[in-house]
Design a protein around this motif. Structure first.
Motif, PDB file in Angstrom:
ATOM      1  N   LEU A   1      11.844  16.143   4.193  1.00 14.15           N
ATOM      2  CA  LEU A   1      10.922  15.809   3.539  1.00 14.15           C
ATOM      3  C   LEU A   1       9.717  16.349   3.798  1.00 14.15           C
ATOM      4  CD1 LEU A   1      11.688  12.068   4.330  1.00 14.15           C
ATOM      5  CD2 LEU A   1      12.520  13.369   2.137  1.00 14.15           C
ATOM      6  N   TYR A   2       8.765  16.631   2.450  1.00 13.80           N
ATOM      7  CA  TYR A   2       7.739  17.353   2.644  1.00 13.80           C
ATOM      8  C   TYR A   2       6.430  16.480   1.892  1.00 13.80           C
ATOM      9  CZ  TYR A   2      10.715  21.416   3.374  1.00 13.80           C
ATOM     10  OH  TYR A   2      11.700  22.129   3.987  1.00 13.80           O
ATOM     11  N   ASP A   3       5.316  16.446   2.323  1.00 12.13           N
ATOM     12  CA  ASP A   3       4.316  15.351   2.103  1.00 12.13           C
ATOM     13  C   ASP A   3       3.426  16.191   0.839  1.00 12.13           C
ATOM     14  OD1 ASP A   3       2.036  13.691   1.864  1.00 12.13           O
ATOM     15  OD2 ASP A   3       1.565  14.160   3.853  1.00 12.13           O
ATOM     16  N   VAL A   4       3.554  15.489  -0.275  1.00 12.62           N
ATOM     17  CA  VAL A   4       2.939  15.990  -1.675  1.00 12.62           C
ATOM     18  C   VAL A   4       1.892  14.792  -1.949  1.00 12.62           C
ATOM     19  CG1 VAL A   4       4.700  17.486  -2.034  1.00 12.62           C
ATOM     20  CG2 VAL A   4       4.899  15.115  -2.864  1.00 12.62           C
ATOM     21  N   THR A   5       1.503  13.876  -1.104  1.00 11.04           N
ATOM     22  CA  THR A   5       0.849  12.686  -1.576  1.00 11.04           C
ATOM     23  C   THR A   5      -0.516  13.251  -1.989  1.00 11.04           C
ATOM     24  OG1 THR A   5       1.584  11.687   0.494  1.00 11.04           O
ATOM     25  CG2 THR A   5      -0.161  10.461  -0.822  1.00 11.04           C
TER      26      THR A   5
ATOM     27  N   THR B   1       0.711  -1.296   0.136  1.00  6.05           N
ATOM     28  CA  THR B   1       0.135   0.043   0.069  1.00  6.05           C
ATOM     29  C   THR B   1       0.891   1.286  -0.037  1.00  6.05           C
ATOM     30  OG1 THR B   1      -1.683  -1.074   1.257  1.00  6.05           O
ATOM     31  CG2 THR B   1      -1.699   1.076   1.207  1.00  6.05           C
ATOM     32  N   LEU B   2       0.623   2.086  -0.970  1.00  2.18           N
ATOM     33  CA  LEU B   2       1.222   3.414  -0.925  1.00  2.18           C
ATOM     34  C   LEU B   2       0.775   4.337   0.348  1.00  2.18           C
ATOM     35  CD1 LEU B   2       3.028   5.518  -2.508  1.00  2.18           C
ATOM     36  CD2 LEU B   2       0.947   6.393  -3.504  1.00  2.18           C
ATOM     37  N   LYS B   3       1.776   4.706   1.092  1.00  2.00           N
ATOM     38  CA  LYS B   3       1.576   5.232   2.644  1.00  2.00           C
ATOM     39  C   LYS B   3       1.981   6.845   2.246  1.00  2.00           C
ATOM     40  CE  LYS B   3       1.163   1.641   4.901  1.00  2.00           C
ATOM     41  NZ  LYS B   3       2.222   1.223   6.081  1.00  2.00           N
ATOM     42  N   LYS B   4       2.945   7.243   1.396  1.00  2.00           N
ATOM     43  CA  LYS B   4       3.244   8.691   1.486  1.00  2.00           C
ATOM     44  C   LYS B   4       4.136   8.899   0.035  1.00  2.00           C
ATOM     45  CE  LYS B   4       1.147  10.755   5.023  1.00  2.00           C
ATOM     46  NZ  LYS B   4       0.085  11.703   4.581  1.00  2.00           N
ATOM     47  N   ILE B   5       3.837   9.894  -0.534  1.00  2.00           N
ATOM     48  CA  ILE B   5       5.005  10.413  -1.367  1.00  2.00           C
ATOM     49  C   ILE B   5       5.366  12.014  -0.707  1.00  2.00           C
ATOM     50  CG2 ILE B   5       5.082  11.497  -3.723  1.00  2.00           C
ATOM     51  CD1 ILE B   5       2.773   9.878  -4.498  1.00  2.00           C
ATOM     52  N   ALA B   6       6.815  12.022  -0.735  1.00  2.00           N
ATOM     53  CA  ALA B   6       7.301  13.116  -0.216  1.00  2.00           C
ATOM     54  C   ALA B   6       8.370  13.882  -1.289  1.00  2.00           C
ATOM     55  CB  ALA B   6       8.181  12.800   1.095  1.00  2.00           C
ATOM     56  N   VAL B   7       8.445  15.044  -1.307  1.00  2.00           N
ATOM     57  CA  VAL B   7       9.522  15.536  -2.061  1.00  2.00           C
ATOM     58  C   VAL B   7      10.661  15.918  -1.101  1.00  2.00           C
ATOM     59  CG1 VAL B   7       8.541  17.980  -1.873  1.00  2.00           C
ATOM     60  CG2 VAL B   7      10.011  17.423  -3.694  1.00  2.00           C
ATOM     61  N   GLY B   8      11.797  15.495  -1.314  1.00  2.11           N
ATOM     62  CA  GLY B   8      13.054  15.726  -0.335  1.00  2.11           C
ATOM     63  C   GLY B   8      13.849  16.724  -1.212  1.00  2.11           C
TER      64      GLY B   8
ATOM     65  N   THR C   1      17.320  17.168  -5.069  1.00  2.00           N
ATOM     66  CA  THR C   1      15.923  17.149  -4.604  1.00  2.00           C
ATOM     67  C   THR C   1      15.559  15.901  -5.515  1.00  2.00           C
ATOM     68  OG1 THR C   1      15.459  18.545  -6.717  1.00  2.00           O
ATOM     69  CG2 THR C   1      15.700  19.599  -4.522  1.00  2.00           C
ATOM     70  N   THR C   2      14.237  15.348  -4.820  1.00  2.00           N
ATOM     71  CA  THR C   2      13.584  14.049  -5.528  1.00  2.00           C
ATOM     72  C   THR C   2      12.345  13.812  -4.878  1.00  2.00           C
ATOM     73  OG1 THR C   2      14.176  11.659  -5.993  1.00  2.00           O
ATOM     74  CG2 THR C   2      14.711  12.519  -3.724  1.00  2.00           C
ATOM     75  N   PHE C   3      11.600  12.888  -5.660  1.00  2.00           N
ATOM     76  CA  PHE C   3      10.383  12.162  -4.980  1.00  2.00           C
ATOM     77  C   PHE C   3      10.670  11.148  -4.123  1.00  2.00           C
ATOM     78  CE2 PHE C   3       8.022  14.695  -8.288  1.00  2.00           C
ATOM     79  CZ  PHE C   3       7.339  15.411  -7.537  1.00  2.00           C
ATOM     80  N   TYR C   4      10.263  11.026  -3.037  1.00  2.00           N
ATOM     81  CA  TYR C   4      10.401   9.546  -2.349  1.00  2.00           C
ATOM     82  C   TYR C   4       9.022   9.151  -2.056  1.00  2.00           C
ATOM     83  CZ  TYR C   4      15.236  10.734  -0.985  1.00  2.00           C
ATOM     84  OH  TYR C   4      16.395  10.910  -0.869  1.00  2.00           O
TER      85      TYR C   4
ATOM     86  N   GLU D   1       3.081  20.230   3.352  1.00  2.00           N
ATOM     87  CA  GLU D   1       3.325  20.272   4.848  1.00  2.00           C
ATOM     88  C   GLU D   1       4.795  19.482   5.185  1.00  2.00           C
ATOM     89  OE1 GLU D   1      -0.180  18.212   6.482  1.00  2.00           O
ATOM     90  OE2 GLU D   1      -1.328  20.104   6.374  1.00  2.00           O
ATOM     91  N   TYR D   2       5.253  19.689   6.267  1.00  2.00           N
ATOM     92  CA  TYR D   2       6.543  19.310   6.780  1.00  2.00           C
ATOM     93  C   TYR D   2       5.894  17.709   6.898  1.00  2.00           C
ATOM     94  CZ  TYR D   2       9.989  17.245  10.036  1.00  2.00           C
ATOM     95  OH  TYR D   2      10.576  16.535  10.826  1.00  2.00           O
ATOM     96  N   LEU D   3       7.031  16.604   6.509  1.00  2.00           N
ATOM     97  CA  LEU D   3       6.714  15.205   6.876  1.00  2.00           C
ATOM     98  C   LEU D   3       7.753  14.626   7.890  1.00  2.00           C
ATOM     99  CD1 LEU D   3       4.787  12.778   6.269  1.00  2.00           C
ATOM    100  CD2 LEU D   3       6.046  12.517   4.182  1.00  2.00           C
ATOM    101  N   GLY D   4       9.162  15.094   7.439  1.00  2.00           N
ATOM    102  CA  GLY D   4      10.275  14.287   8.254  1.00  2.00           C
ATOM    103  C   GLY D   4      11.505  14.534   7.666  1.00  2.00           C
ATOM    104  N   HIS D   5      12.607  13.681   8.127  1.00  2.00           N
ATOM    105  CA  HIS D   5      14.044  13.781   7.578  1.00  2.00           C
ATOM    106  C   HIS D   5      14.409  12.516   6.975  1.00  2.00           C
ATOM    107  CE1 HIS D   5      13.976  16.549  11.184  1.00  2.00           C
ATOM    108  NE2 HIS D   5      13.643  17.320  10.514  1.00  2.00           N
ATOM    109  N   HIS D   6      15.354  12.760   6.392  1.00  2.00           N
ATOM    110  CA  HIS D   6      16.276  11.716   5.810  1.00  2.00           C
ATOM    111  C   HIS D   6      17.498  11.680   5.996  1.00  2.00           C
ATOM    112  CE1 HIS D   6      18.236   8.689   2.972  1.00  2.00           C
ATOM    113  NE2 HIS D   6      18.584   9.540   2.031  1.00  2.00           N
ATOM    114  N   TYR D   7      18.298  10.839   6.619  1.00  2.00           N
ATOM    115  CA  TYR D   7      19.624  10.801   7.072  1.00  2.00           C
ATOM    116  C   TYR D   7      20.397   9.554   7.091  1.00  2.00           C
ATOM    117  CZ  TYR D   7      17.684   9.147  11.371  1.00  2.00           C
ATOM    118  OH  TYR D   7      16.952   8.552  12.387  1.00  2.00           O
TER     119      TYR D   7
END
Length: 241
Positions: free
Chosen positions: A77-81, A46-53, A235-238, A142-148
Motif C-alpha cells: 500500500l502506498y499513500d496517495v491521500t 473521518t477519512l484517515k488515508k487513501i492508499a493505492v494497492g 491494483t486498486t484504491f483503498y 510514500e510507502y504506507l503498509g501491507h494488505h494480507y
C-alpha cells in the motif's frame, strides 16, 4: 475615552475570532455509475488515508471444471491521500487520478516471488523492503503498509507507517464498471467492496475500508489455470475511515 490601542485590539480580535472557519476538504468516494452503489460511510466517520494497492489476488481450482475460489490477497500500500482531486495545493487532476491503478498495473510486481510461478508471492515472506512508489508521470507516493490475510483467513490492513490497522469482513460489494481495466490476463477487474471491522479486536484507528477503482485481479478459468493455486495481479484504491 476609547484609546487607539483598544480599537486596534478589538479589530484584531474580529479578524482572528470573527472570521468564518474554512471547512476541511474531504474527497468524495468514487462511484461506479451502475444501478447500485456502495453505501457511503456514516457522516461521523473521518477519512484517515487513501492508499493505492499493488499486489495479487489468489485463487484455488479444485478441478478443471470448477469456478476459481478466492483464496486471499497480498498487496503493498502506498499513500496517495494528498493527491486526491480537489485537495488544496497537492491535488491532481481527476483524469490523472483515475488512471493510477491502470498505470500501476503495468509496473512489475515488487512482491517477493514464489519460486516457479509468474505472479505468486513467497508464502512466509511476501513483502520486500519498504520503498516509496515512483510511477512515471505521477507524483511519488510514500510507502504506507501491507494488505494480507491472516492465519484465520481474515483480511488485514497494516498501515505500519502511520500506526493504523484494520481487521475486516465484507459488508457489501458492487461489480466494477464494464470499462474497468481487465489486467494483464484479461480476466476482469475485481468488485468494489465495503469492508467493516471484523469484531476480533485487532483493528486500531480504522472502522471501515472501501476498495474502489479496481484493475485486474479476477481469477482465471480453471480449465486454463489447471488444478491448484494461481495468482492474478491487481491494483486498486483503498479508502480508510
Amino acid at each position: 475615552m476609547v484609546s487607539v490601542k483598544s480599537i486596534l485590539l478589538a479589530a484584531m480580535a474580529t479578524v482572528v475570532y470573527g472570521a468564518p472557519c474554512q471547512p476541511t476538504f474531504v474527497p468524495t468516494l468514487p462511484k461506479t455509475g451502475g444501478a447500485r452503489e456502495l453505501p457511503s460511510p456514516p457522516p461521523s466517520f473521518t477519512l484517515k488515508k487513501i492508499a493505492v494497492g499493488h499486489g495479487i489476488q489468489n485463487y484455488t481450482c479444485v478441478d478443471t471444471t470448477s469456478a476459481p475460489k478466492a483464496d486471499g490477497a497480498v498487496a503493498i500500500l502506498y499513500d496517495v491521500t494528498k493527491y486526491a482531486p480537489g485537495t488544496p495545493k497537492t491535488g491532481i487532476a481527476k483524469a490523472l487520478w483515475d488512471r493510477i491503478p491502470s498505470a500501476l498495473l503495468l509496473k512489475p510486481l515488487t512482491l517477493n516471488k514464489l519460486a516457479g510461478t509468474k505472479y505468486g508471492a513467497h508464502a512466509t515472506a511476501p513483502f520486500p523492503k519498504e520503498e516509496d512508489l515512483k510511477l512515471l508521470g505521477f507524483p511519488i507516493a510514500e510507502y504506507l503498509g501491507h494488505h494480507y490475510f491472516d492465519i484465520s483467513s481474515t483480511p488485514m490492513f497494516d498501515l505500519n507507517r502511520v500506526g493504523l490497522k484494520a481487521s475486516v469482513t465484507k459488508l457489501d460489494n458492487v461489480d466494477a464498471p464494464a470499462n474497468a481495466d481487465k489486467g494483464p490476463l484479461k480476466t476482469g477487474a475485481v468488485a468494489w467492496l465495503q469492508l467493516g471491522d471484523s469484531g476480533k479486536g485487532l483493528s486500531s484507528g480504522i472502522t471501515q475500508v472501501y476498495r474502489v477503482i479496481t484493475a485486474g485481479g479476477v481469477g482465471q478459468k480453471c480449465d486454463v489455470a489447471g488444478v491448484g493455486v494461481h495468482s492474478v495481479p491487481y491494483t486498486t484504491f483503498y479508502w480508510f475511515f
